[in-house]
Design a protein around this motif. Structure first.
Motif, mmCIF file in Angstrom:
data_model
loop_
_atom_site.group_PDB
_atom_site.id
_atom_site.type_symbol
_atom_site.label_atom_id
_atom_site.label_comp_id
_atom_site.label_asym_id
_atom_site.label_seq_id
_atom_site.Cartn_x
_atom_site.Cartn_y
_atom_site.Cartn_z
ATOM 1 N N LEU A 1 0.809 -1.204 0.000
ATOM 2 C CA LEU A 1 0.000 0.000 0.000
ATOM 3 C C LEU A 1 0.848 1.263 0.000
ATOM 4 O O LEU A 1 0.419 2.279 -0.503
ATOM 5 N N ARG A 2 2.026 1.192 0.571
ATOM 6 C CA ARG A 2 2.892 2.367 0.673
ATOM 7 C C ARG A 2 3.844 2.498 -0.501
ATOM 8 O O ARG A 2 4.596 3.456 -0.562
ATOM 9 N N GLY A 3 3.873 1.510 -1.376
ATOM 10 C CA GLY A 3 4.775 1.561 -2.511
ATOM 11 C C GLY A 3 6.214 1.227 -2.156
ATOM 12 O O GLY A 3 7.135 1.615 -2.865
ATOM 13 N N LEU A 4 6.414 0.484 -1.080
ATOM 14 C CA LEU A 4 7.761 0.087 -0.677
ATOM 15 C C LEU A 4 8.239 -1.056 -1.567
ATOM 16 O O LEU A 4 7.435 -1.824 -2.079
ATOM 17 N N PRO A 5 9.558 -1.202 -1.729
ATOM 18 C CA PRO A 5 10.069 -2.218 -2.646
ATOM 19 C C PRO A 5 9.916 -3.659 -2.177
ATOM 20 O O PRO A 5 10.159 -4.574 -2.945
ATOM 21 N N GLN A 6 9.519 -3.875 -0.919
ATOM 22 C CA GLN A 6 9.315 -5.238 -0.438
ATOM 23 C C GLN A 6 8.255 -5.234 0.657
ATOM 24 O O GLN A 6 7.972 -4.209 1.267
ATOM 25 N N ASN A 7 7.685 -6.400 0.889
ATOM 26 C CA ASN A 7 6.674 -6.584 1.924
ATOM 27 C C ASN A 7 7.353 -7.210 3.127
ATOM 28 O O ASN A 7 7.790 -8.346 3.076
ATOM 29 N N GLY A 8 7.467 -6.482 4.235
ATOM 30 C CA GLY A 8 8.134 -6.976 5.429
ATOM 31 C C GLY A 8 9.548 -6.445 5.539
ATOM 32 O O GLY A 8 10.129 -5.952 4.575
ATOM 33 N N GLY A 9 10.092 -6.529 6.758
ATOM 34 C CA GLY A 9 11.472 -6.123 6.991
ATOM 35 C C GLY A 9 11.651 -4.677 7.386
ATOM 36 O O GLY A 9 12.781 -4.201 7.486
ATOM 37 N N TYR A 10 10.566 -3.964 7.635
ATOM 38 C CA TYR A 10 10.631 -2.548 7.999
ATOM 39 C C TYR A 10 10.230 -2.343 9.453
ATOM 40 O O TYR A 10 9.370 -3.045 9.980
ATOM 41 N N VAL A 11 10.854 -1.335 10.076
ATOM 42 C CA VAL A 11 10.484 -0.877 11.409
ATOM 43 C C VAL A 11 10.150 0.605 11.273
ATOM 44 O O VAL A 11 10.869 1.349 10.601
ATOM 45 N N GLU A 12 9.052 1.004 11.907
ATOM 46 C CA GLU A 12 8.646 2.404 11.854
ATOM 47 C C GLU A 12 8.464 2.932 13.271
ATOM 48 O O GLU A 12 7.875 2.266 14.122
ATOM 49 N N ALA A 13 8.989 4.135 13.510
ATOM 50 C CA ALA A 13 8.790 4.817 14.790
ATOM 51 C C ALA A 13 7.653 5.811 14.623
ATOM 52 O O ALA A 13 7.642 6.594 13.672
ATOM 53 N N ILE A 14 6.701 5.751 15.545
ATOM 54 C CA ILE A 14 5.515 6.607 15.491
ATOM 55 C C ILE A 14 5.478 7.485 16.739
ATOM 56 O O ILE A 14 5.681 6.988 17.855
ATOM 57 N N ASP A 15 5.197 8.758 16.575
ATOM 58 C CA ASP A 15 4.996 9.665 17.709
ATOM 59 C C ASP A 15 3.659 9.303 18.356
ATOM 60 O O ASP A 15 2.617 9.385 17.714
ATOM 61 N N THR A 16 3.694 8.901 19.609
ATOM 62 C CA THR A 16 2.459 8.440 20.270
ATOM 63 C C THR A 16 1.469 9.569 20.525
ATOM 64 O O THR A 16 0.277 9.317 20.665
ATOM 65 N N LEU A 17 1.939 10.796 20.574
ATOM 66 C CA LEU A 17 1.027 11.925 20.795
ATOM 67 C C LEU A 17 0.297 12.337 19.530
ATOM 68 O O LEU A 17 -0.892 12.635 19.551
ATOM 69 N N THR A 18 1.018 12.364 18.409
ATOM 70 C CA THR A 18 0.418 12.843 17.158
ATOM 71 C C THR A 18 0.013 11.726 16.210
ATOM 72 O O THR A 18 -0.770 11.954 15.287
ATOM 73 N N GLY A 19 0.590 10.525 16.398
ATOM 74 C CA GLY A 19 0.333 9.426 15.476
ATOM 75 C C GLY A 19 1.118 9.530 14.179
ATOM 76 O O GLY A 19 0.976 8.708 13.288
ATOM 77 N N LYS A 20 1.998 10.529 14.071
ATOM 78 C CA LYS A 20 2.780 10.724 12.842
ATOM 79 C C LYS A 20 4.047 9.873 12.866
ATOM 80 O O LYS A 20 4.641 9.631 13.913
#
Length: 82
Positions: A1-20
């Protein structure tokens, strides 16, 4: 859905206050072999844990490989089995 070159293997940090998203990092590359179903070749992260000193994130994948992410720089190192 995000247009990344592969499915899996990613880690994302999210701001818990803003959700960004703060950052998105590919921890490992998942190479696809031609002629095989792509979804059968995807490799996913199975475990995340913070190191004792809270400076690194330890990542395990479903193939049993382990990686260390130095959170300050986001440098990824594959850990060797002892």
């Amino acid at each position: 859905l995000r247009g990344l070159p592969q499915n899996g293997g990613y880690v994302e940090a999210i701001d818990t206050l803003t959700g960004k998203s703060l950052w998105l990092l590919r921890v490992f590359e998942s190479k696809q072999k031609p002629g095989k179903e792509e979804d059968k070749q995807d490799v996913f992260i199975t475990e995340l844990k913070l190191s004792a000193d809270a400076r690194r994130l330890i990542v395990c994948d479903e193939l049993g490989r382990k990686y260390s992410i130095l959170l300050k720089t986001r440098r990824v190192t594959q850990l060797k089995d002892h």
